[in-house]
Design a protein around this motif. Sequence first.
Motif, short mmCIF file in Angstrom:
data_model
loop_
_atom_site.label_atom_id
_atom_site.label_comp_id
_atom_site.label_asym_id
_atom_site.label_seq_id
_atom_site.Cartn_x
_atom_site.Cartn_y
_atom_site.Cartn_z
N SER A 1 0.81 -1.22 0.00
CA SER A 1 0.00 0.00 0.00
C SER A 1 0.84 1.27 0.00
CB SER A 1 -0.94 0.02 1.20
OG SER A 1 -0.23 -0.19 2.40
N GLU B 1 -11.48 -0.17 8.27
CA GLU B 1 -10.95 1.16 7.94
C GLU B 1 -9.66 1.43 8.71
OE1 GLU B 1 -10.57 4.90 6.14
OE2 GLU B 1 -11.73 3.12 5.60
N HIS C 1 -1.44 -4.19 2.62
CA HIS C 1 -2.87 -4.28 2.93
C HIS C 1 -3.46 -5.46 2.19
CE1 HIS C 1 -7.08 -2.24 3.10
NE2 HIS C 1 -6.88 -3.05 4.12
N THR D 1 -6.99 -0.04 6.66
CA THR D 1 -6.75 0.80 5.48
C THR D 1 -5.90 2.01 5.84
OG1 THR D 1 -8.85 0.11 4.48
CG2 THR D 1 -7.86 2.14 3.66
N ASP E 1 -6.45 -6.21 1.37
CA ASP E 1 -7.48 -5.91 0.37
C ASP E 1 -6.88 -5.65 -1.01
OD1 ASP E 1 -9.62 -6.31 1.94
OD2 ASP E 1 -10.22 -4.22 2.13
N THR F 1 1.32 -1.96 -1.09
CA THR F 1 0.50 -0.77 -1.25
C THR F 1 1.38 0.47 -1.27
OG1 THR F 1 0.16 -0.78 1.13
CG2 THR F 1 -1.58 -1.74 -0.22
#
Length: 400
Positions: free
Chosen positions: A4, A43, A176, A46, A178, A189
């Motif tokens: 990320s 979140e 990350h 993130t 995701d 990322t």
Amino acid sequence: MKRSGSADLPLHYGYVPKWLAERMARLGLAVVETIVMDYGKNEVLTRLSDPFWFQSLGAVMGMDWHSSGITTSVMGALKRAINPHSKELGIYICGGKGNHSRETPNELLKVSEKTGLNGTELVRCSKLSAKVDNTAIQDGFQLYTHNFIVSDEGKWAVVQQGMSAQSKTARRYHWHSDALASFVNDPHTSIYGQNTGYILNMTDKTAAPSRDGVMQIAGENPQQMISEISKLTMPSHHDVRSKDVDLKRLGAVLWLAHEKRPSDFEELLLLEGLGPRTLQSLALVSEVIHGTPSRFKDPARFSFAHGGKDGHPFPVPTKVYDETLGVLQTAIHKAKLGNNEKSEAIKRLHTIAERAEKDFIPNANFDKVIEQERNDSWKYGGRTVFGKAKPPVEVQLRLF
């Protein structure tokens, strides 16, 4: 999956004094609790995988705004504060610096026993992320800290840092889950670090042919530039300078806190009674919690909330820090009981400051702002690693 982000930081030796470490843990918990309540546990992952947000969080906590020490101190504070509340928050922080990093597999297996997650797979992800940054990418940085943050839903983030003795800098790597599709094909990322030229990066997508034929062409070293995705490079100078800060954004916050009376804003009635200096800090903390990614391109700005333990841009105002913590903790407590008014007021504070930027024209008095903060530091319980702030010495007129 994609790394990320990354960050390059000047090496900064030292320690975090107990009086600051305790406040950092409390503020870190308040920030994470609020994010979980308002935006969800994922979140938090993130945010941690964003190098700009991470640096801004460290600055608003009172750490040295640009140094390598932010990584270990922030993650250490978050681990101490969050893990006792992991079951409630759904977030677990494993690993750390040195020997603590080697405990990551054992800690992840314990997390898996509590949550039912696949511990073996989590350990594999932890080890692979470390192997990629320490071995597959030969950029001159050797890892010395590794943190694996996982939610009870199986999403995860990695924050790890390497050191280069040659350049006397550190490089922080962010991951990350995701964004991850492969550990060997552009997995990061972000990587936070200064570009020092061509390096061997066997995880770059353009190195796929080299990976496929590596056994046959072991003598060839495909040289690829490291990805510049979400890359943050901090300067070597220790003091905070005007060029390090978005003056329009900082100026709007200072104007809101010190010149525009909070009572003039209907939205801020629930925050009345706060002094202007605390309102200044709270506005910046509110932005760390509720701001969008584009708001964190100048992490140095967030050091104007609680200064820095080294005295840059000014000593940590412990009284202001404690009052800000009190407001946040009260808002969180009331929100858990179903009363969101104070929490919403803090959220609106960021929105109001952002609106104020629209037509705001900053004055060229940046150095005077810092000078005033330092002169007033003793009033707010200012402290650094060197001691407590003292009132400015008045110069006596001498006849001879």
